[in-house]
Structure formats: C-alpha cells, structure tokens
Design a protein around this motif. Structure first.
Motif, mmCIF file in Angstrom:
data_model
loop_
_atom_site.group_PDB
_atom_site.id
_atom_site.type_symbol
_atom_site.label_atom_id
_atom_site.label_comp_id
_atom_site.label_asym_id
_atom_site.label_seq_id
_atom_site.Cartn_x
_atom_site.Cartn_y
_atom_site.Cartn_z
ATOM 1 N N ILE A 148 0.837 -1.203 0.000
ATOM 2 C CA ILE A 148 0.000 0.000 0.000
ATOM 3 C C ILE A 148 0.874 1.256 0.000
ATOM 4 C CG2 ILE A 148 -1.641 1.349 1.378
ATOM 5 C CD1 ILE A 148 -2.863 -1.373 2.252
ATOM 6 N N ILE A 149 1.932 1.248 0.779
ATOM 7 C CA ILE A 149 2.851 2.394 0.807
ATOM 8 C C ILE A 149 3.435 2.637 -0.575
ATOM 9 C CG2 ILE A 149 5.104 3.193 1.675
ATOM 10 C CD1 ILE A 149 4.320 1.911 4.386
ATOM 11 N N GLU A 150 3.850 1.566 -1.250
ATOM 12 C CA GLU A 150 4.386 1.699 -2.612
ATOM 13 C C GLU A 150 3.323 2.234 -3.561
ATOM 14 O OE1 GLU A 150 7.564 1.429 -3.790
ATOM 15 O OE2 GLU A 150 7.977 1.324 -1.636
ATOM 16 N N ASP A 151 2.100 1.722 -3.450
ATOM 17 C CA ASP A 151 1.007 2.191 -4.304
ATOM 18 C C ASP A 151 0.707 3.664 -4.047
ATOM 19 O OD1 ASP A 151 0.849 -0.363 -5.336
ATOM 20 O OD2 ASP A 151 -0.982 -0.902 -4.224
ATOM 21 N N LEU A 152 0.766 4.086 -2.789
ATOM 22 C CA LEU A 152 0.499 5.476 -2.439
ATOM 23 C C LEU A 152 1.536 6.436 -3.020
ATOM 24 C CD1 LEU A 152 -0.700 5.080 1.252
ATOM 25 C CD2 LEU A 152 -2.110 5.707 -0.716
ATOM 26 N N LYS A 153 2.720 5.951 -3.244
ATOM 27 C CA LYS A 153 3.766 6.795 -3.843
ATOM 28 C C LYS A 153 3.386 7.217 -5.256
ATOM 29 C CE LYS A 153 7.741 4.894 -1.378
ATOM 30 N NZ LYS A 153 8.977 4.094 -1.528
ATOM 31 N N GLU A 154 2.592 6.399 -5.926
ATOM 32 C CA GLU A 154 2.202 6.656 -7.311
ATOM 33 C C GLU A 154 1.005 7.566 -7.440
ATOM 34 O OE1 GLU A 154 4.198 5.519 -9.714
ATOM 35 O OE2 GLU A 154 5.424 4.655 -8.107
ATOM 36 N N ILE A 155 0.318 7.844 -6.356
ATOM 37 C CA ILE A 155 -0.883 8.660 -6.407
ATOM 38 C C ILE A 155 -0.511 10.134 -6.449
ATOM 39 C CG2 ILE A 155 -2.959 9.371 -5.134
ATOM 40 C CD1 ILE A 155 -3.166 6.517 -4.116
#
Length: 160
Positions: A148-155
């Motif tokens: 989730i942290i990695e995915d949030l970096k892309e937002i």
C-alpha cells in the motif's frame, strides 16, 4: 549498510520490563535470542539489533563472550527451563516470535527452535502454533502495508 523499512518494525522489550526480570531470566533470554539467531543460519541487518540487545542485557563479560562465540561458531546453547519470572514468560515468548519474523521470513529451523523454546518456557506445544500463527499474520499485514505504501507513492496529490 542501510536497513530496509520493508521489514517488520523492530519490537523490543521495554527497558522497564527488562529491569524487573531477574539476572537469571536475562541470561536465559539472551541465550534464547542467540539460539534463534543461530537457527536462522544468517544474521540479517534487522536481527543485529536483537543480538546487541541480548549482549547488553547480560552483565557478565565472560557470558557476553560466550554469546558472541556461539554466534560466530553457530553453536546452539543449552537452555534450561524458564522457571523464574513466570509472569513474563508469555511476553518473552511473543518477543521471540517477533524475532523469528524480524527479517520478514520464517524458516523451518526457526520454527523448530521456537518449538523447543516453547517447551523450555513451560508452555504446551499448541502455544507455539498460536504464536507462529500470530507472527505469520503479522508478516502478511506488514507485506500488505508495504505494498500500500508503494502504491500510495504513485498517487498524484489531491488536496481537499
């Protein structure tokens, strides 16, 4: 060497609790920590802090040297039964469970060592399975958190 934040956040025994454990209890815990690290077959960066803690909780320089040599030579230390400080036995058991999960993986050799320690702590074998189940779920949650942290970096930021 830079430590990874993708591993389980380090869990330490609170110094105030450690102060309440007898000297014999601290020695037993330091030996149990060393045995789990030896069972892992390699000392990962995440586990080095635990070994440092083990060495620091022992006041006797000779015993410290024995702990260091046991890690260097990969020699499991004989653990007696944990008969003192019974009120901390459960806390210690979960702490040791966290130790086997420190690098985000659980090896068969670590499971066997934790099961052996379970008996030395005076707990029935099912207790080991309960702690391992909890640790496994913790690893899954941690991995999910990291994704989730990695995915949030892309937002792209959206400020409301």
């Amino acid at each position: 060497m830079e430590e990874s934040y993708n591993t389980i956040i380090e869990f330490r025994i609170i110094p105030e609790c450690l102060e309440k454990i007898s000297d014999d209890g601290k020695v037993w815990l330091a030996q149990a920590i060393s045995n789990i690290l030896i069972a892992d077959k390699q000392l990962s960066p995440e586990e080095k802090g635990y070994f440092k803690d083990a060495i620091m909780m022992v006041d006797n320089d000779d015993l410290r040297n024995v702990l260091i040599e046991s890690i260097k030579n990969r020699e499991i230390m004989e653990l007696g039964e944990f008969s003192e400080d019974r009120e901390y036995a459960g806390h210690i058991f979960f702490f040791l469970g966290m130790l086997i999960a420190a690098d985000g993986k659980i090896k068969t050799s670590e499971v066997k060592m934790l099961s052996t320690i379970c008996g030395k702590l005076g707990f029935p074998p099912d207790s080991s399975r309960m702690v391992l189940r909890w640790v496994t779920e913790l690893i899954k949650l941690n991995n999910n958190r990291n994704k989730i942290i990695e995915d949030l970096k892309e937002i792209r930021p959206v400020f409301v």
